[in-house]
Design an enzyme around this catalytic site. Structure first.
Site, PDB file in Angstrom:
ATOM      1  N   GLU A   1       0.819  -1.215   0.000  1.00 27.01           N
ATOM      2  CA  GLU A   1       0.000   0.000   0.000  1.00 27.01           C
ATOM      3  C   GLU A   1       0.851   1.263   0.000  1.00 27.01           C
ATOM      4  OE1 GLU A   1      -3.219  -0.092  -0.528  1.00 27.01           O
ATOM      5  OE2 GLU A   1      -3.177  -2.276  -0.476  1.00 27.01           O
TER       6      GLU A   1
ATOM      7  N   GLU B   1      -5.741   3.287   7.783  1.00 26.51           N
ATOM      8  CA  GLU B   1      -5.239   3.023   6.431  1.00 26.51           C
ATOM      9  C   GLU B   1      -5.235   1.519   6.149  1.00 26.51           C
ATOM     10  OE1 GLU B   1      -4.564   3.624   2.812  1.00 26.51           O
ATOM     11  OE2 GLU B   1      -4.432   5.452   4.000  1.00 26.51           O
TER      12      GLU B   1
ATOM     13  N   LYS C   1     -15.885   1.988  -0.763  1.00 29.27           N
ATOM     14  CA  LYS C   1     -14.473   2.352  -0.892  1.00 29.27           C
ATOM     15  C   LYS C   1     -14.258   3.835  -0.610  1.00 29.27           C
ATOM     16  CE  LYS C   1     -12.115   0.254  -4.233  1.00 29.27           C
ATOM     17  NZ  LYS C   1     -11.757  -0.372  -5.522  1.00 29.27           N
ATOM     18  N   ASP C   2     -15.167   4.684  -1.101  1.00 31.77           N
ATOM     19  CA  ASP C   2     -15.055   6.127  -0.859  1.00 31.77           C
ATOM     20  C   ASP C   2     -15.201   6.460   0.620  1.00 31.77           C
ATOM     21  OD1 ASP C   2     -14.746   6.444  -3.583  1.00 31.77           O
ATOM     22  OD2 ASP C   2     -16.739   7.302  -3.926  1.00 31.77           O
TER      23      ASP C   2
END
Length: 133
Positions: free
Chosen positions: A35, A76, A102-103
């Protein structure tokens, strides 16, 4: 059939605390490796910790700084997990619900990051001001 389903569920259950810890650590390492945003957050965390050492912040300030750092990193990782699950569930078609999920997960990270920035300003601005003037 119900007996078979119960056995398959047990197959995925962690049998020991050690295996739970191992899976959790694997998740953290995977997130760090894969990530990009997590890497950015970690670099920011290292910079904040170095600034805290150099500017000799108080114990209470350290608590708030670490709270901000760990919450941003935790969110995160959760955001990445949500994105992976949503991608898996909606692999073959676009879904507005998948986009919303997801948003929203990304929004949670943004909100926490704003808290971290405000915390950093409150802790570091007076100390930097003191150094300059």
């Amino acid at each position: 059939m119900a007996l078979h389903d119960n056995k398959s569920q047990r197959k995925w259950k962690n049998r020991t605390v050690t295996s739970s810890l191992e899976f959790a650590l694997t998740g953290i390492v995977t997130a760090i490796k894969e990530e990009r945003n997590l890497k950015s957050h970690l670099l920011s965390a290292i910079a904040a910790i170095i600034a805290g050492i150099l500017l000799r912040i108080s114990a209470i300030e350290w608590l708030f700084l670490f709270l901000a750092i760990f919450l941003v990193i935790a969110l995160e990782i959760v955001n990445s997990a949500v994105e992976n699950v949503v991608d898996l569930a909606s692999e073959y078609h676009f879904s507005m619900l998948a986009k919303k999920a997801k948003d929203m997960a990304a929004g949670a990270v943004l909100v926490m990051s704003l808290y971290a920035v405000v915390t950093g300003i409150i802790i570091f601005a007076p100390k930097i001001w003191e150094l300059i003037f």
